[in-house]
Design an enzyme around this catalytic site. Structure first.
Site, PDB file in Angstrom:
ATOM      1  N   ASP A  76     -60.126   3.602-148.587  1.00 16.75           N
ATOM      2  CA  ASP A  76     -60.160   3.964-147.570  1.00 16.75           C
ATOM      3  C   ASP A  76     -61.198   5.109-146.890  1.00 16.75           C
ATOM      4  O   ASP A  76     -60.620   6.205-146.354  1.00 16.75           O
ATOM      5  CB  ASP A  76     -58.806   3.977-146.458  1.00 16.75           C
ATOM      6  CG  ASP A  76     -59.253   3.154-145.718  1.00 16.75           C
ATOM      7  OD1 ASP A  76     -60.127   2.113-145.244  1.00 16.75           O
ATOM      8  OD2 ASP A  76     -59.034   5.003-144.839  1.00 16.75           O
TER       9      ASP A  76
ATOM     10  N   THR B  95     -65.556   1.099-142.156  1.00 11.31           N
ATOM     11  CA  THR B  95     -66.458   3.060-142.084  1.00 11.31           C
ATOM     12  C   THR B  95     -66.593   2.457-143.331  1.00 11.31           C
ATOM     13  O   THR B  95     -67.585   3.952-142.506  1.00 11.31           O
ATOM     14  CB  THR B  95     -64.971   3.232-142.100  1.00 11.31           C
ATOM     15  OG1 THR B  95     -64.138   3.470-143.595  1.00 11.31           O
ATOM     16  CG2 THR B  95     -64.418   3.282-141.240  1.00 11.31           C
ATOM     17  N   THR B  96     -66.565   2.720-144.290  1.00 13.47           N
ATOM     18  CA  THR B  96     -67.679   2.972-145.786  1.00 13.47           C
ATOM     19  C   THR B  96     -68.689   2.181-145.415  1.00 13.47           C
ATOM     20  O   THR B  96     -69.986   3.322-145.301  1.00 13.47           O
ATOM     21  CB  THR B  96     -66.673   2.078-146.679  1.00 13.47           C
ATOM     22  OG1 THR B  96     -65.894   3.134-147.402  1.00 13.47           O
ATOM     23  CG2 THR B  96     -67.765   2.918-148.461  1.00 13.47           C
TER      24      THR B  96
ATOM     25  N   ASP C 140     -56.204  -2.050-141.926  1.00 13.75           N
ATOM     26  CA  ASP C 140     -57.754  -2.552-141.675  1.00 13.75           C
ATOM     27  C   ASP C 140     -57.952  -3.798-141.463  1.00 13.75           C
ATOM     28  O   ASP C 140     -58.641  -4.518-140.884  1.00 13.75           O
ATOM     29  CB  ASP C 140     -58.862  -2.264-143.331  1.00 13.75           C
ATOM     30  CG  ASP C 140     -58.751  -0.180-143.363  1.00 13.75           C
ATOM     31  OD1 ASP C 140     -58.869   0.282-142.008  1.00 13.75           O
ATOM     32  OD2 ASP C 140     -58.703  -0.358-143.997  1.00 13.75           O
TER      33      ASP C 140
END
Length: 557
Positions: A64, A97-98, A387
């Site tokens: 994550d 986010t990544t 998520d």
């Protein structure tokens, strides 16, 4: 006077570091690119995990992005800007986010190339701004209107894919969709009303949605009943303790009899408070703070089952689950303030005791039990489910999705390249750089799956001449229509690209960097393997370790 003018003027403390112009920009870009490279390998179904070890020796194993960045102790201020966009992405939309971080890193990489070609920073910034505005319009055009249960399940499975719960993603997707649709109010999903409880033992398939609500508190006394029917619940915010009931005034107790009288008065106060609860019909007390030992005795005598140190989030969920009101002062409580549950009982699951609230009328709160063999498994599972809750919530609220698998990024890149031809001057190069940067998503998906990125990107671009839903299936290693496979909320994609662009623009604008001694370098001088980025690497720029937050770990060679 002339001699004084020739003397050097020192306005900064000794040891202060200063980088100007391109030196400052290259330092910031380099640090940001290194940080992006750390999380890049975690993207997609074939992404890898990171093991993070803190100074206390606690281990977190995750892929994550925001968790990785939060656990690391990043020293360089520009790199911390990327950490901030990851946190904001998580807070606003719950996932992506990544993607946001690697796009930001690639935008900076493209900007660095343009700068080396002599393109001024203002031209790059203008091109990036035009490109992101055009990108958001394109995303609106290619978005699909859908928020039926089947689409919600696809969205949830996309978020869960590659998160260590691959083989159970169908069941987990059903759990997430059921939980999210249960807490919708006025078209908004109240995520805070979903309680995710991690319990070790058993396998992931044993995870389930609770038909009611659960908390990880148990009655304050083992002799209190653990099974209550027709519960009338008082929700108290403040403690039932003498030290918090009295004033700050000093009391002069000059004799034993005065002391006894004072203690008797305190006992009477506690007894009256408990009696007040009993008089309004409460048989269960949920207290957010502490409960005095003497008050416990009075509560037992009154037949009131009490719970103390209940978390604030659980108190809020109990309000929505039971219909009760949080009371600030017991003296003001009425029967109308009480919540109701048809059945409350405490049960031990594996090695953990939890309390269930069942038979709730019109409940707007719900719980999920996540099972796993170890705490590391349940920890990563909780992050994956969180998520999934975020993306399903966004889909329910907006009702718009885009196809995944790198399909949106290729389509955006293709249209932006065509759009740049209508732009004159050097700004065209900037827009083309933005278009190339977006291709980092499908390129990374291919890299992490061990595929040839050049061939894959070329095949994707060719396929998009006929369809904008063609993406990379990393399992078959083919470019296919991803409409029935990978679906992402439009909000997540828009936020990721917007956040990445804003962060890149902020860093590109910096042409002077002044830092106190040691602020840019946590362990030493310019040749210590940090190169002022605050992130250890070797001469070729490969990551060799993580400073600060990774105490006790040897360098990664």
């Amino acid at each position: 006077m002339a001699n004084n003018m020739n003397q050097p003027m020192i306005i900064l403390p000794q040891g202060t570091q200063r980088f100007k112009g391109k030196d400052a920009l290259h330092q910031n870009i380099y640090a940001s690119k290194i940080l992006a490279s750390i999380v890049r390998t975690t993207l997609g179904p074939k992404g890898q995990d990171k093991m993070l070890v803190d100074k206390m020796g606690d281990v977190v194993v995750t892929n994550d992005g925001v968790t990785i960045l939060r656990e690391m102790d990043i020293a360089h201020p520009a790199a911390r800007m990327l950490v901030d966009i990851a946190k904001n992405q998580e807070d606003i939309v719950g996932d992506g986010t990544t993607t946001a971080v690697i796009i930001a890193g690639e935008l900076l990489s493209e900007a660095e190339k343009l700068l080396d070609q002599g393109i001024p920073a203002p031209i790059i910034l203008k091109g990036y701004q035009d490109a992101v505005e055009k990108t958001l319009d394109i995303l609106e055009d290619i978005a699909i209107d859908a928020k039926d249960d089947e689409t919600l399940r696809k969205v949830a499975k996309t978020a869960l894919t590659g998160k260590g719960s691959e083989y159970a993603k169908d069941k987990l997707a059903d759990i997430v969709v059921e939980a999210c649709t249960s807490v919708v109010e006025d078209g908004k999903v109240q995520n805070k009303h979903i309680n995710t409880q991690r319990i070790n033992g058993e396998s992931i398939e044993q995870s389930t949605v609770v038909d009611g609500l659960l908390i990880d508190n148990t009655p304050i006394d083992s002799k209190m009943p653990k099974d209550i029917k027709d519960a009338k619940i008082a929700l108290l915010k403040y403690p039932i303790e003498i030290k918090d009931l009295t004033t700050n005034a000093k009391i002069d107790l000059s004799s034993p009899s005065a002391m006894n009288a004072f203690l008797a008065n305190e006992q009477e106060m506690l007894k009256d408070l408990v009696q007040k609860l009993s008089d309004v019909g409460a048989n269960v007390l949920m207290c957010q703070k502490g409960i005095d030992e003497l008050a416990e005795q009075y509560l037992k005598q009154a037949g009131i089952v009490a719970f103390k140190r209940v978390k604030n989030t659980d108190m809020e969920r109990l309000v929505y689950a039971t219909g009760g009101k949080i009371i600030l002062d017991v003296e003001d409580i009425t029967s109308d303030d009480l919540g109701h549950a048809g059945h409350i009982y405490t049960e031990k699951i594996f090695d953990q005791e939890v309390t269930f609230f069942k038979d709730l009328e019109d409940s707007k709160a719900i719980s999920i039990i996540l099972r796993g063999t170890t705490r590391h498994v349940t920890g990563e599972l909780a992050r994956a489910v969180d998520d999934a809750i975020g993306v399903v919530s966004a889909t329910i609220e907006d009702g718009q999705v885009v196809i995944g698998g790198g399909a949106p990024e290729i389509e955006l890149s293709r249209i932006l390249r065509s759009y740049s031809e209508s732009i004159s001057g050097k700004e065209q190069l900037s827009i083309n750089g933005f278009a190339r940067a977006l291709e980092v998503v499908p390129r990374t998906l291919a890299e992490n799956a061990g595929l040839d990125t050049v061939d894959i990107i070329a095949e994707l671009i060719s396929a998009h001449e006929n369809s904008n839903t063609m993406g990379l299936d990393v399992y078959s290693a083919k470019v296919v229509d991803m409409s029935d496979e990978v679906v992402e909320p439009l909000r997540v994609k828009k936020q990721a690209i917007t956040s990445a662009t804003e962060a890149a623009q902020m860093i590109i604008r910096i042409d002077d960097m002044v830092a106190a001694s040691g602020a840019l370098n946590s362990t030493g001088s310019e040749d210590d393997g940090l190169d002022h980025s605050g992130i250890p690497h070797d001469a070729e720029g490969n990551i060799t370790g993580m400073p600060g937050g990774m105490g006790g770990m040897p360098p990664m060679m």
